[in-house]
Enzyme design. Structure first.
Site, mmCIF file in Angstrom:
data_model
loop_
_atom_site.group_PDB
_atom_site.id
_atom_site.type_symbol
_atom_site.label_atom_id
_atom_site.label_comp_id
_atom_site.label_asym_id
_atom_site.label_seq_id
_atom_site.Cartn_x
_atom_site.Cartn_y
_atom_site.Cartn_z
ATOM 1 C CG HIS A 17 -1.917 -1.068 1.309
ATOM 2 N ND1 HIS A 17 -2.181 -1.784 2.449
ATOM 3 C CD2 HIS A 17 -2.747 -1.577 0.369
ATOM 4 C CE1 HIS A 17 -3.134 -2.672 2.213
ATOM 5 N NE2 HIS A 17 -3.492 -2.578 0.956
ATOM 6 C CE LYS A 41 -13.423 -7.047 4.138
ATOM 7 N NZ LYS A 41 -12.804 -6.416 2.978
ATOM 8 N NE ARG A 90 -2.615 -7.178 -4.625
ATOM 9 C CZ ARG A 90 -3.428 -7.289 -3.593
ATOM 10 N NH1 ARG A 90 -2.958 -7.618 -2.413
ATOM 11 N NH2 ARG A 90 -4.722 -7.096 -3.722
ATOM 12 C CB SER A 128 -4.689 -6.805 4.181
ATOM 13 O OG SER A 128 -4.300 -5.533 3.725
HETATM 14 P P1 ADP Z 1 -6.042 -5.790 0.330
HETATM 15 O O1 ADP Z 1 -6.843 -6.433 1.411
HETATM 16 O O2 ADP Z 1 -5.938 -6.644 -0.913
HETATM 17 O O3 ADP Z 1 -4.717 -5.269 0.793
HETATM 18 P P2 ADP Z 1 -7.189 -3.101 0.153
HETATM 19 O O4 ADP Z 1 -8.614 -2.786 -0.072
HETATM 20 O O5 ADP Z 1 -6.620 -2.692 1.462
HETATM 21 O O6 ADP Z 1 -6.978 -4.635 -0.152
HETATM 22 O O7 ADP Z 1 -6.297 -2.505 -1.023
HETATM 23 C C1 ADP Z 1 -6.434 -1.214 -1.516
HETATM 24 C C2 ADP Z 1 -5.745 -1.160 -2.866
HETATM 25 O O8 ADP Z 1 -4.359 -1.501 -2.710
HETATM 26 C C3 ADP Z 1 -6.279 -2.113 -3.932
HETATM 27 O O9 ADP Z 1 -6.205 -1.463 -5.180
HETATM 28 C C4 ADP Z 1 -5.319 -3.270 -3.886
HETATM 29 O O10 ADP Z 1 -5.257 -3.958 -5.116
HETATM 30 C C5 ADP Z 1 -4.029 -2.533 -3.609
HETATM 31 N N1 ADP Z 1 -3.011 -3.370 -3.005
HETATM 32 C C6 ADP Z 1 -3.117 -4.185 -1.936
HETATM 33 N N2 ADP Z 1 -1.953 -4.805 -1.681
HETATM 34 C C7 ADP Z 1 -1.081 -4.354 -2.621
HETATM 35 C C8 ADP Z 1 0.283 -4.642 -2.937
HETATM 36 N N3 ADP Z 1 0.990 -5.515 -2.233
HETATM 37 N N4 ADP Z 1 0.840 -4.014 -3.971
HETATM 38 C C9 ADP Z 1 0.120 -3.136 -4.701
HETATM 39 N N5 ADP Z 1 -1.151 -2.838 -4.491
HETATM 40 C C10 ADP Z 1 -1.763 -3.437 -3.467
#
Ligand code: ADP
Length: 162
Positions: A17, A41, A90, A128
Site C-alpha cells: 500500500h 465486514k 498485483r 492484508s
Molecule cells: P487488500 O486487502 O488486498 O490489501 P485493500 O482494499 O486494502 O486490499 O487494497 C487497496 C488497494 O491496494 C487495492 O487497489 C489493492 O489492489 C491494492 N493493493 C493491496 N496490496 C497491494 C500490494 N501488495 N501491492 C500493490 N497494491 C496493493
C-alpha cells in the site's frame, strides 16, 4: 491542481500500500488516501485506528491527506475534486476485479479516471490477508509492513485470537 484518491480497507496497511501511495504522490499534486468504511465486514482495526496508522506512516509525504468515508467512492472523489482513482495492481485477479470496478465508476462519472499502478517486485505478492495469516501462525511480518506497525498488528491479532 491534479488530485487523486486512493481508496482501500488498509486492514492492516502493508508495504505494498505504502509503495503505491509513494508512487501516486510523485505523479499527483495531492493524494487523498481514504479508508473505506464497511460496517458489515469484521476488521482488525477500526476506521479511526486505520486513519491514525495511515497518517503516521505517510507523514513524510507532504501532499498526502488521510481520511475515511462511508460514501460511495465516486461521490467522495467528486467532493475532493479528484480527477483520478488510484488502485494497486498485483496480478490478473486484481486486474479482473479492477476492470469491473473501473467500468462501474466510469458509468457514474466519465471525468474521473482510474490509474492502476504496479508496486515494486518485493511487494507484488503481499496482501492484508496473507499478513494476518502469517502473524496468526507466528511468522515474522517485519519485511511486509511499515516498522511502526509490526507490534500493533501482532498485539491486535493476539487479542482477537485470529
Ligand atoms: P487488500 O486487502 O488486498 O490489501 P485493500 O482494499 O486494502 O486490499 O487494497 C487497496 C488497494 O491496494 C487495492 O487497489 C489493492 O489492489 C491494492 N493493493 C493491496 N496490496 C497491494 C500490494 N501488495 N501491492 C500493490 N497494491 C496493493
Amino acid at each position: 491542481m491534479k488530485i487523486a484518491v486512493y481508496p482501500g480497507s488498509f486492514d492492516p496497511i502493508s508495504n505494498g500500500h505504502l509503495d503505491i501511495i509513494e508512487r501516486a504522490a510523485k505523479i499527483f499534486d495531492k493524494v487523498y488516501v481514504v479508508i473505506s468504511i464497511n460496517l458489515t465486514k469484521e476488521t482488525l482495526f477500526t476506521p479511526d485506528e486505520r486513519v491514525l496508522m495511515m497518517k503516521d506512516v505517510t507523514q513524510h509525504l507532504d501532499n498526502v491527506i488521510v481520511e475515511q468515508t462511508s460514501e460511495l467512492l465516486i461521490k467522495y472523489a467528486q467532493s475532493r475534486n479528484a480527477i483520478a482513482i488510484i488502485r494497486g495492481l498485483r496480478n490478473f485477479i486484481d486486474y479482473q476485479y479492477e476492470m469491473t470496478l473501473f467500468q462501474f465508476n466510469r458509468r457514474i462519472d466519465n471525468d474521473i479516471d482510474t490509474f492502476l499502478l504496479f508496486p515494486s517486485a518485493d511487494n507484488l505478492f503481499l496482501s492484508s490477508t496473507s499478513i494476518k495469516e502469517l502473524v496468526a501462525f507466528g511468522g515474522d511480518i517485519s519485511a511486509y509492513v511499515p516498522k511502526e506497525l509490526v507490534k500493533p498488528i501482532q498485539k491486535r491479532i493476539k487479542e482477537k485470537k485470529l
